[in-house]
Scaffold this active site. Structure first.
Site, PDB file in Angstrom:
ATOM      1  N   GLN A  90      -8.113 -17.521 -22.203  1.00 27.82           N
ATOM      2  CA  GLN A  90      -6.849 -17.197 -21.533  1.00 27.82           C
ATOM      3  C   GLN A  90      -7.045 -16.093 -20.491  1.00 27.82           C
ATOM      4  O   GLN A  90      -6.160 -15.262 -20.279  1.00 27.82           O
ATOM      5  CB  GLN A  90      -5.788 -16.791 -22.550  1.00 27.82           C
ATOM      6  CG  GLN A  90      -5.152 -17.970 -23.246  1.00 27.82           C
ATOM      7  CD  GLN A  90      -4.439 -18.900 -22.254  1.00 27.82           C
ATOM      8  OE1 GLN A  90      -3.872 -18.472 -21.272  1.00 27.82           O
ATOM      9  NE2 GLN A  90      -4.478 -20.198 -22.534  1.00 27.82           N
ATOM     10  N   SER A  91      -8.179 -16.082 -19.842  1.00 27.96           N
ATOM     11  CA  SER A  91      -8.464 -15.040 -18.856  1.00 27.96           C
ATOM     12  C   SER A  91      -7.557 -15.140 -17.623  1.00 27.96           C
ATOM     13  O   SER A  91      -7.541 -16.173 -16.941  1.00 27.96           O
ATOM     14  CB  SER A  91      -9.927 -15.158 -18.421  1.00 27.96           C
ATOM     15  OG  SER A  91     -10.173 -14.349 -17.292  1.00 27.96           O
ATOM     16  N   ASN A  92      -6.830 -14.059 -17.353  1.00 28.45           N
ATOM     17  CA  ASN A  92      -6.048 -13.990 -16.112  1.00 28.45           C
ATOM     18  C   ASN A  92      -6.988 -13.893 -14.912  1.00 28.45           C
ATOM     19  O   ASN A  92      -6.713 -14.408 -13.846  1.00 28.45           O
ATOM     20  CB  ASN A  92      -5.142 -12.756 -16.118  1.00 28.45           C
ATOM     21  CG  ASN A  92      -4.149 -12.797 -17.264  1.00 28.45           C
ATOM     22  OD1 ASN A  92      -3.305 -13.687 -17.323  1.00 28.45           O
ATOM     23  ND2 ASN A  92      -4.255 -11.840 -18.182  1.00 28.45           N
ATOM     24  N   ALA A 118     -10.029 -15.150 -14.608  1.00 28.09           N
ATOM     25  CA  ALA A 118     -10.610 -16.461 -14.288  1.00 28.09           C
ATOM     26  C   ALA A 118      -9.586 -17.314 -13.531  1.00 28.09           C
ATOM     27  O   ALA A 118      -9.914 -17.950 -12.517  1.00 28.09           O
ATOM     28  CB  ALA A 118     -11.058 -17.154 -15.574  1.00 28.09           C
TER      29      ALA A 118
END
Ligand code: PLP
Length: 329
Positions: free
Chosen positions: A76-78, A80
């Site tokens: 859930q990387s913002n 990325a």
């Protein structure tokens, strides 16, 4: 160094709004005056702090003739998500090397990663070092295939990315002066540390004199402070910034991490709810909810004086909220 002369691509809608939070202040018993810097509103596929860093990082990628950008983060990387969106906007391909296993559901940030056309891969491991090696391997494969890859490190928190928040502080100071406000304190999340480090550097470089407090979202205090110091010092060295960091510049509170990175906490939930119900602003369980819980604790415990003026630097993160919907039942 002239910050204004460094190459920068326009990716964020700047300046982001600076707003007062009178109803949150009342809800907390009428203590210090509270403001919020809306970096959740930077634009670029739902916004967030990474947009400021990526303006410098993508300028470098383009200068090097890159055709593909590779980065890493959690599922859930913002960071990325925003890197893949920036690549789409500038006509580059993107490869996301995400930690862990591919989740069953395409939700939140991961959904947007797919929508903007990222090549999404999973390492099957939670170790950031494994992901870093995997990124180098992808880069080598692409180079062998005649491509020109550019690797953006975790969180975009290298010297270039950190400059994004040095410039952000300059923007904040101009807005505050125009509004006739002077901040005694700035609260921000401290993760991969480019944001916190950049805010500290900007605060010193422009002689602003606010007390900057980082709220850790993962690391224990000593490690987090060490990381912030290293990230900030690398930026000082690289761009010959006329700043000497002192002990008191770097301050991290680690009491709001809870069970770990991306693990929701009661304090974070309460903070998200208070901000939403009183100001109509959305925070997230991984970063800004925990940072806000920290600031609220410092207000309630009297650590922040009632006559102070405080800024909460919102760094985004709401896309991950939907993955935690069950926790808000
Ligand atoms: C990445 C991120 C942070 C932390 O910023 P760092 O520069 O990595 O410390 C804070 N909030 C959100 C929403 C983020 O995505």
């Amino acid at each position: 160094m002239q910050l204004a002369r460094l190459p920068r691509v326009r990716l964020a809608a700047l300046p982001t709004p600076l707003e007062e939070m009178p109803r949150l202040r009342s809800a907390l018993g009428g203590g210090p005056r509270l403001f919020i810097k809306r970096d959740d509103n930077t634009g670029l596929a739902l916004g967030g702090n990474k947009a400021r860093k990526l303006e410098f990082l993508f300028a470098d990628a383009l200068a090097q003739g890159a055709d593909t950008v590779i980065t890493t983060g959690g599922p859930q990387s913002n960071h990325a998500r925003m890197t893949a969106a920036a690549a789409a906007k500038l006509g580059l391909a993107s490869v996301l090397v995400l930690t862990g296993e591919r989740p069953a559901e395409m939700n939140g940030n991961l959904l947007i990663d797919a929508l903007v056309g990222a090549d999404i891969r999973f390492t099957g491991s939670d170790d950031d070092a494994v992901a870093a090696r995997a990124m180098e391997q992808v880069a080598a494969e692409l180079r062998a295939a005649g491509k020109r890859p550019y690797v953006v490190p975790l969180g975009g928190s290298n010297q270039l990315g950190t400059l994004g928040y040095v410039a952000g502080v300059r923007e904040l100071i101009a807005q505050a002066e125009e509004a006739g406000i002077a901040f005694d304190r700035i609260y921000v999340t401290s993760g991969s540390a480019g944001t916190h480090g950049g805010v500290i550097l900007g605060n010193r470089l422009y002689s602003y004199g606010a007390r900057v407090t980082g709220i850790s979202v993962s690391r224990p205090r000593a490690l987090a402070e060490d990381l912030v110091r290293r990230v900030a010092q690398a930026c000082i060295d690289k761009y010959e910034l006329p700043v000497t960091l002192s002990e008191s510049d770097v301050e991290v509170d680690d009491r709001f991490v809870g069970p770990g990175y991306a693990k929701i906490t009661d304090g974070g939930k309460e903070a998200i709810s208070l901000l939403a119900r009183n100001e109509g602003i959305i925070a997230d369980p991984v970063y800004t909810g925990k940072a806000l819980a920290g600031m609220i604790d410092h207000i309630r415990s009297g650590r922040i004086g009632r006559d102070e003026t405080v800024l909460f630097w919102h760094t985004g993160g709401a896309p991950a909220l939907f993955v935690y919907s069950e926790d808000f039942r």
